[in-house]
Design an enzyme around this catalytic site. Sequence first.
Site, short mmCIF file in Angstrom:
data_model
loop_
_atom_site.label_atom_id
_atom_site.label_comp_id
_atom_site.label_asym_id
_atom_site.label_seq_id
_atom_site.Cartn_x
_atom_site.Cartn_y
_atom_site.Cartn_z
CB CYS A 173 -0.63 0.15 0.83
SG CYS A 173 -1.55 -1.51 1.33
NE ARG B 101 3.95 1.63 -1.52
CZ ARG B 101 5.22 1.62 -0.56
NH1 ARG B 101 6.42 2.12 -1.00
NH2 ARG B 101 5.23 1.09 0.80
CD1 TRP C 38 -0.16 -5.33 -2.27
CD2 TRP C 38 -1.24 -5.26 -4.37
NE1 TRP C 38 -0.05 -6.71 -2.98
CE2 TRP C 38 0.06 -6.24 -4.14
CE3 TRP C 38 -1.01 -4.51 -5.85
CZ2 TRP C 38 0.71 -7.00 -5.23
CZ3 TRP C 38 -0.30 -5.26 -6.81
CH2 TRP C 38 0.43 -6.32 -6.06
CG ASN D 5 2.24 -0.77 3.34
OD1 ASN D 5 1.82 -1.95 3.26
ND2 ASN D 5 3.71 -0.74 3.54
N GLY D 6 0.63 -3.04 5.91
CA GLY D 6 1.23 -4.23 6.46
C GLY D 6 0.14 -4.95 6.81
CD GLU E 26 13.89 -18.43 -12.80
OE1 GLU E 26 12.97 -18.38 -13.44
OE2 GLU E 26 13.65 -16.74 -12.56
CE LYS F 270 14.08 -13.67 -14.50
NZ LYS F 270 13.18 -14.52 -14.35
CD GLU G 72 12.71 -12.80 -18.04
OE1 GLU G 72 11.71 -12.43 -18.58
OE2 GLU G 72 12.95 -13.31 -16.84
CG HIS H 104 21.43 -38.41 -23.06
ND1 HIS H 104 21.57 -39.42 -23.05
CD2 HIS H 104 21.40 -38.14 -21.67
CE1 HIS H 104 21.33 -40.36 -21.84
NE2 HIS H 104 21.47 -39.64 -21.09
CE LYS I 4 6.92 -8.94 -13.37
NZ LYS I 4 7.36 -9.49 -12.70
#
Length: 605
Positions: free
Chosen positions: A2, A27, A70, A95-96, A478, A482, A485, A501, A600
């Site tokens: 938030c 945010r 949020w 916020n929390g 991954e 990363k 991209e 192989h 995104k």
Amino acid sequence: MCGIFAYTGAKEAGNLLLEGLVSLEYRGYDSAGIYTPESGVVKTPGAVGALRKKMPKKYEGKSGIAHLRWATHGEPTEVNAHPHTGSGEIWVVHNGIIENFKELKGVLEKKGHTFASKSDTEVLAHLIEEHMKKEKNFEKATLKALNQVRGTYGVAVQYKGEPEKLIAGRMGSPIVLGIGKNENFIASDPSPILKHTKKVVFLNDGEMAVLTPKSHTIYKLTKELVKRAPEELDWSPEEAQKGGYEHFMLKEIMEGPEVIENTLRGRLIPEKGMAKLGGLESVTKELAKIERIIIVACGTAYYAGLVGEYMLEEFAGIPVEVELASEFRYRHPVLNQRTAVLAISQSGETADTLEAIREGKRKGALTLGIVNAVGSTIARETDAGVYNHAGPEMSVASTKALVSQLTALTLLTIFLGRQRGMSAKTGKEIAKELKALPKKLAAILSGKEAIEKLAKKYSGARDFLFIGRKYNFPIALEGAIKLKEISYIHAEGYGAGEMKHGPIAMIDENFPTFALAPKDSVYDKMLSNIEQLKARKGPVIALANEGDKEIGKLADDVVYVPKTLEMLSPILNVVPLQLFAYYFAREKGLDVDRPRNLAKSVTVE
Ligand code: AGP
């Protein structure tokens, strides 16, 4: 996360606060609200634009508090939006997560308080009002209330009876004070403050501040006065949004320890070796009967699912398949009521993953989600799920979301495992090590300069191979996504057992490999893979556990990470790869946060 913004001074607070909220929209938000003692409260779902539309033309006040929510608990509705109040005297933006809000609410209800919302924040407003009855003093009542709260908060509080005064409090969620000329500010980060003043004071955990237009006083919750001179921040508003980091991606990688804590918060019962997942409570009985799980996801979330497969099969004893959502939806999967389809998605809007869930529903499967964005389509369309609480992820390259997804999958493994054969002892072991991860990850992050050097050393590479085995095979995949991209070079992830192989044919002195070789059940196999690479003059960076004396004799470079349980090692081991990709792309001068051709959230097929 938030966004909080509060003002006291001589200017019109309404417009000033709205402008400040705009700079906090990065945010994430799903609802917004504002309060001034003169004009009262206005709240709405949506962002600042929706709030501005809803406010009366004449909205006055020389002080006020404002908020972008949020959502973590409770849908994004007007009634759940901040600011919250009890009887209209005390107003709070927060916020929390207040963990003991239910307990506090019960006590307050017995004293006659009635609640308008399901929000934990509303409880804090009532609690301060309750203390006001006895203390008859705004600061003292707020101090008492904050001392009773367990959990995390960054708050700004206002009392109708003293309109000039603002109180801020911080425990676990950032709060910064802006010190102006005959005006003062409170915010979640410096971005809304910097256009007014560059003089700021960051509050520490367990501190409270009392602000008027001409003064600011900081106390510890234990009442001692705190003397802290303001610092001059020469950040641009955009840099402020990045917390002073050059890119959102680095900021989000650095948030890893806090993200693990937030994902775990209130969800572990260590003494019982159990996990408490409120979002699954409604389907606990069905989950006990599930005989198979199909995980559907895309990109990085898919690799999280591959790690989940290993842990759910080994520790919960449930057969798991992991499917690319874009394939699953076109296959003719055989599903039934004993199958659960689990979607993993940071955005909760990925088209292929959403369609895969719909396919699961059509075939009568129980649908679950591990989602970061509260109220997103996937979150709403699954039967039940677990929110990540990782806060909004701004960089296109997903980093902190993956750390949170792996943490959430571990919680799910404990939850399902303890419904089946997992012993309390095993549950306790995993829970204990989970709680130790934030510190271990912080140790890795404190050595980020060494990884920056490594990325510079290898930044001329046109190809990169990442190899791993078992729990670290998905992390090799991954590491490759990363790097590719955000740096656009050719990078491949492979199960190390596959080297002979095919992939080893590519290896020569210009084709480096990142080999994930923690001291686990397949360590010796990884050593021989590294020997095979060296025999072909392939440069090797090894990721190894601290204290490993062997690996340095074989690999050209070594990145050391703390040891942890094999099933939890991906949560730590992925972060050096995230940092490597970040510094590699930055070295090439590329737009790290917004790589070419990528979005995104892939809401189209
Ligand atoms: C991750 O770095 C990528 N940007 C991408 O693969 C992402 O993980 C994928 O699009 C899935 O997104 P989601 O988690 O929001 O569903």
